[in-house]
Design a protein around this motif. Structure first.
Motif, PDB file in Angstrom:
ATOM      1  N   LYS A 171     -44.653   5.541  -8.614  1.00  0.00           N
ATOM      2  CA  LYS A 171     -45.778   4.984  -8.078  1.00  0.00           C
ATOM      3  C   LYS A 171     -45.163   4.719  -6.456  1.00  0.00           C
ATOM      4  CE  LYS A 171     -48.083   1.849  -9.807  1.00  0.00           C
ATOM      5  NZ  LYS A 171     -48.965   0.631 -10.268  1.00  0.00           N
ATOM      6  N   SER A 172     -46.045   4.943  -5.502  1.00  0.00           N
ATOM      7  CA  SER A 172     -45.759   4.506  -4.082  1.00  0.00           C
ATOM      8  C   SER A 172     -46.731   4.083  -3.687  1.00  0.00           C
ATOM      9  CB  SER A 172     -45.075   5.657  -3.294  1.00  0.00           C
ATOM     10  OG  SER A 172     -46.106   6.463  -3.205  1.00  0.00           O
ATOM     11  N   VAL A 173     -46.708   3.412  -2.129  1.00  0.00           N
ATOM     12  CA  VAL A 173     -47.740   3.030  -1.554  1.00  0.00           C
ATOM     13  C   VAL A 173     -48.989   3.963  -1.170  1.00  0.00           C
ATOM     14  CG1 VAL A 173     -48.618   1.795   0.663  1.00  0.00           C
ATOM     15  CG2 VAL A 173     -46.467   1.060  -0.530  1.00  0.00           C
ATOM     16  N   ARG A 174     -48.286   5.115  -0.873  1.00  0.00           N
ATOM     17  CA  ARG A 174     -49.186   6.406  -0.616  1.00  0.00           C
ATOM     18  C   ARG A 174     -49.818   6.935  -1.826  1.00  0.00           C
ATOM     19  NH1 ARG A 174     -45.072   7.580   3.113  1.00  0.00           N
ATOM     20  NH2 ARG A 174     -45.706   6.994   5.205  1.00  0.00           N
ATOM     21  N   LYS A 175     -49.168   6.828  -3.102  1.00  0.00           N
ATOM     22  CA  LYS A 175     -49.704   7.404  -4.382  1.00  0.00           C
ATOM     23  C   LYS A 175     -49.460   6.184  -5.388  1.00  0.00           C
ATOM     24  CE  LYS A 175     -51.138  11.269  -6.173  1.00  0.00           C
ATOM     25  NZ  LYS A 175     -52.436  11.731  -5.800  1.00  0.00           N
ATOM     26  N   LYS A 176     -50.544   5.568  -5.401  1.00  0.00           N
ATOM     27  CA  LYS A 176     -50.375   4.272  -6.545  1.00  0.00           C
ATOM     28  C   LYS A 176     -50.948   4.581  -7.844  1.00  0.00           C
ATOM     29  CE  LYS A 176     -52.182   1.418  -2.834  1.00  0.00           C
ATOM     30  NZ  LYS A 176     -53.148   0.395  -2.391  1.00  0.00           N
ATOM     31  N   LEU A 177     -51.689   5.949  -8.113  1.00  0.00           N
ATOM     32  CA  LEU A 177     -51.855   6.446  -9.353  1.00  0.00           C
ATOM     33  C   LEU A 177     -51.320   7.746  -9.854  1.00  0.00           C
ATOM     34  CD1 LEU A 177     -56.001   5.983  -8.579  1.00  0.00           C
ATOM     35  CD2 LEU A 177     -54.298   4.190  -9.693  1.00  0.00           C
ATOM     36  N   ASN A 178     -51.017   7.866 -11.045  1.00  0.00           N
ATOM     37  CA  ASN A 178     -50.176   8.817 -11.475  1.00  0.00           C
ATOM     38  C   ASN A 178     -51.672   9.822 -11.695  1.00  0.00           C
ATOM     39  OD1 ASN A 178     -51.492   8.747 -14.197  1.00  0.00           O
ATOM     40  ND2 ASN A 178     -50.022   7.050 -14.776  1.00  0.00           N
ATOM     41  N   PRO A 179     -51.435  11.379 -12.131  1.00  0.00           N
ATOM     42  CA  PRO A 179     -52.482  12.074 -12.265  1.00  0.00           C
ATOM     43  C   PRO A 179     -53.456  11.887 -13.300  1.00  0.00           C
ATOM     44  CG  PRO A 179     -50.259  13.247 -12.169  1.00  0.00           C
ATOM     45  CD  PRO A 179     -50.041  11.801 -12.102  1.00  0.00           C
ATOM     46  N   LEU A 180     -53.162  11.521 -14.503  1.00  0.00           N
ATOM     47  CA  LEU A 180     -53.908  11.092 -15.397  1.00  0.00           C
ATOM     48  C   LEU A 180     -54.852   9.841 -14.939  1.00  0.00           C
ATOM     49  CD1 LEU A 180     -55.166  11.557 -18.053  1.00  0.00           C
ATOM     50  CD2 LEU A 180     -53.459  10.079 -19.196  1.00  0.00           C
ATOM     51  N   GLN A 181     -54.193   8.850 -14.266  1.00  0.00           N
ATOM     52  CA  GLN A 181     -55.191   7.505 -13.789  1.00  0.00           C
ATOM     53  C   GLN A 181     -56.094   8.043 -12.656  1.00  0.00           C
ATOM     54  OE1 GLN A 181     -51.532   5.210 -12.574  1.00  0.00           O
ATOM     55  NE2 GLN A 181     -52.082   3.740 -14.292  1.00  0.00           N
ATOM     56  N   ALA A 182     -55.602   8.958 -11.842  1.00  0.00           N
ATOM     57  CA  ALA A 182     -56.285   9.382 -10.942  1.00  0.00           C
ATOM     58  C   ALA A 182     -57.711  10.061 -11.300  1.00  0.00           C
ATOM     59  CB  ALA A 182     -55.677  10.135  -9.652  1.00  0.00           C
ATOM     60  N   LEU A 183     -57.494  11.030 -12.147  1.00  0.00           N
ATOM     61  CA  LEU A 183     -58.707  11.743 -12.890  1.00  0.00           C
ATOM     62  C   LEU A 183     -59.228  10.705 -13.734  1.00  0.00           C
ATOM     63  CD1 LEU A 183     -59.638  14.691 -13.309  1.00  0.00           C
ATOM     64  CD2 LEU A 183     -58.319  14.544 -15.428  1.00  0.00           C
ATOM     65  N   THR A 184     -58.917   9.859 -14.279  1.00  0.00           N
ATOM     66  CA  THR A 184     -59.631   8.707 -15.154  1.00  0.00           C
ATOM     67  C   THR A 184     -60.639   7.891 -14.045  1.00  0.00           C
ATOM     68  OG1 THR A 184     -57.994   8.537 -16.818  1.00  0.00           O
ATOM     69  CG2 THR A 184     -59.603   6.932 -16.829  1.00  0.00           C
TER      70      THR A 184
ATOM     71  N   TYR B   6     -55.212  -2.242 -21.957  1.00  0.00           N
ATOM     72  CA  TYR B   6     -54.106  -1.879 -22.758  1.00  0.00           C
ATOM     73  C   TYR B   6     -52.919  -1.225 -21.761  1.00  0.00           C
ATOM     74  CZ  TYR B   6     -51.027   1.504 -25.470  1.00  0.00           C
ATOM     75  OH  TYR B   6     -49.678   1.650 -25.658  1.00  0.00           O
ATOM     76  N   MET B   7     -53.485  -0.352 -20.859  1.00  0.00           N
ATOM     77  CA  MET B   7     -52.561   0.402 -19.806  1.00  0.00           C
ATOM     78  C   MET B   7     -51.693  -0.480 -19.083  1.00  0.00           C
ATOM     79  SD  MET B   7     -52.759   3.522 -21.066  1.00  0.00           S
ATOM     80  CE  MET B   7     -51.264   4.080 -19.914  1.00  0.00           C
ATOM     81  N   THR B   8     -52.508  -1.705 -18.704  1.00  0.00           N
ATOM     82  CA  THR B   8     -51.729  -2.639 -17.837  1.00  0.00           C
ATOM     83  C   THR B   8     -50.269  -3.098 -18.659  1.00  0.00           C
ATOM     84  OG1 THR B   8     -52.675  -4.662 -18.896  1.00  0.00           O
ATOM     85  CG2 THR B   8     -54.009  -3.281 -16.699  1.00  0.00           C
ATOM     86  N   THR B   9     -50.308  -2.985 -20.014  1.00  0.00           N
ATOM     87  CA  THR B   9     -49.063  -3.307 -20.431  1.00  0.00           C
ATOM     88  C   THR B   9     -47.824  -2.574 -20.558  1.00  0.00           C
ATOM     89  OG1 THR B   9     -49.642  -2.765 -22.825  1.00  0.00           O
ATOM     90  CG2 THR B   9     -50.290  -4.912 -22.063  1.00  0.00           C
ATOM     91  N   THR B  10     -48.100  -1.394 -20.096  1.00  0.00           N
ATOM     92  CA  THR B  10     -47.079  -0.086 -20.101  1.00  0.00           C
ATOM     93  C   THR B  10     -46.171  -0.145 -18.725  1.00  0.00           C
ATOM     94  OG1 THR B  10     -48.750   1.405 -19.342  1.00  0.00           O
ATOM     95  CG2 THR B  10     -48.594   1.127 -21.426  1.00  0.00           C
ATOM     96  N   GLY B  11     -46.033  -0.970 -17.951  1.00  0.00           N
ATOM     97  CA  GLY B  11     -45.255  -1.029 -16.814  1.00  0.00           C
ATOM     98  C   GLY B  11     -43.939  -1.369 -17.193  1.00  0.00           C
ATOM     99  N   HIS B  12     -43.240  -1.962 -16.149  1.00  0.00           N
ATOM    100  CA  HIS B  12     -41.717  -2.165 -16.379  1.00  0.00           C
ATOM    101  C   HIS B  12     -41.588  -3.290 -17.212  1.00  0.00           C
ATOM    102  CE1 HIS B  12     -40.540   0.601 -13.331  1.00  0.00           C
ATOM    103  NE2 HIS B  12     -41.489  -0.263 -12.233  1.00  0.00           N
ATOM    104  N   THR B  13     -42.476  -4.311 -17.358  1.00  0.00           N
ATOM    105  CA  THR B  13     -42.632  -5.459 -18.620  1.00  0.00           C
ATOM    106  C   THR B  13     -44.103  -5.301 -19.023  1.00  0.00           C
ATOM    107  OG1 THR B  13     -43.044  -7.116 -16.815  1.00  0.00           O
ATOM    108  CG2 THR B  13     -40.917  -6.564 -17.292  1.00  0.00           C
TER     109      THR B  13
END
Length: 215
Positions: free
Chosen positions: A103-116, A177-184
């Motif tokens: 994740k970066s400032v320019r790319k906050k979403l991964n490919p699956l998130q962007a598509l969803t 649910y997906m919010t729980t899949t970060g670093h913590t």
């Protein structure tokens, strides 16, 4: 790891206000539908109508913000790592494998998130908004009580609106649910509250400093 200012103030305001309105609309909408009784039918109808207008205004502001800031580009899906992202969420995450994208400032979403999220914005949200407006103005408020959408039975409009509601609720459940899949388990929620998130990409340091000034 470094703390980067990634979610701007309006972005956070829009996110949480939209979430609150969607859950309130679901609550009042299903009461209008007869699923349960909480506010009472008449109060539920009026509350649902007011919340719907508030959501439409918020959507208008968010569209303006996305296009004037260029944030709409975040939702352009890429397919180069889509398969790897799906595998990560279905298998890799349970084995402790590294995340296939950063994740970066320019790319906050991964490919699956962007598509969803693109599907949410182009399919689910328009389905709810359009059917809701048609439902609200199915009959004009005049002495003649003139039908303005006579070619579409009201039952079909109601069915499509309810279908959109179920799709949004399913999206919300998966999203939570997906919010729980970060670093913590709480890091993603904390980032959406404060605007700051711990990122691994060192190249984002200049952007961090720039965004701190913007804050």
């Amino acid at each position: 790891m470094q703390k980067v200012y990634i979610y701007k103030k309006f972005e956070r305001f829009w996110h949480w206000t939209q979430a609150a309105l969607i859950f309130f609309l679901a609550l009042t909408g299903f009461e209008v539908h007869g699923s349960f009784s909480f506010l009472g039918y008449e109060q539920a109808v009026e509350s649902h109508r007011v919340a719907a207008w508030m959501l439409l205004i918020l959507i208008a502001f968010s569209i303006f913000w996305h296009f004037t800031t260029g944030e709409w580009r975040q939702y352009i899906p890429t397919f180069s790592k889509l398969q790897a992202q799906i595998r990560y969420y279905t298998v890799g995450i349970f084995k402790g494998e590294p995340h296939p994208t950063r994740k970066s400032v320019r790319k906050k979403l991964n490919p699956l998130q962007a598509l969803t999220y693109l599907g949410f914005k182009l399919v689910m949200a328009p389905l709810l908004v359009i059917t809701g407006i048609v439902y609200m103005f199915y009959r004009t408020i005049d002495a003649n009580n003139m039908v303005i959408v006579s070619d579409i039975p009201l039952e079909i409009v109601a069915f499509l609106h309810t279908l959109g509601a179920y799709l949004i609720i399913m999206f919300a459940i998966v999203h939570v649910y997906m919010t729980t899949t970060g670093h913590t388990p709480t890091s993603n929620i904390r980032a959406m509250l404060t605007g700051y998130e711990d990122l691994e990409d060192d190249s984002e340091q200049p952007l961090k400093d720039e965004n701190k000034k913007e804050e």
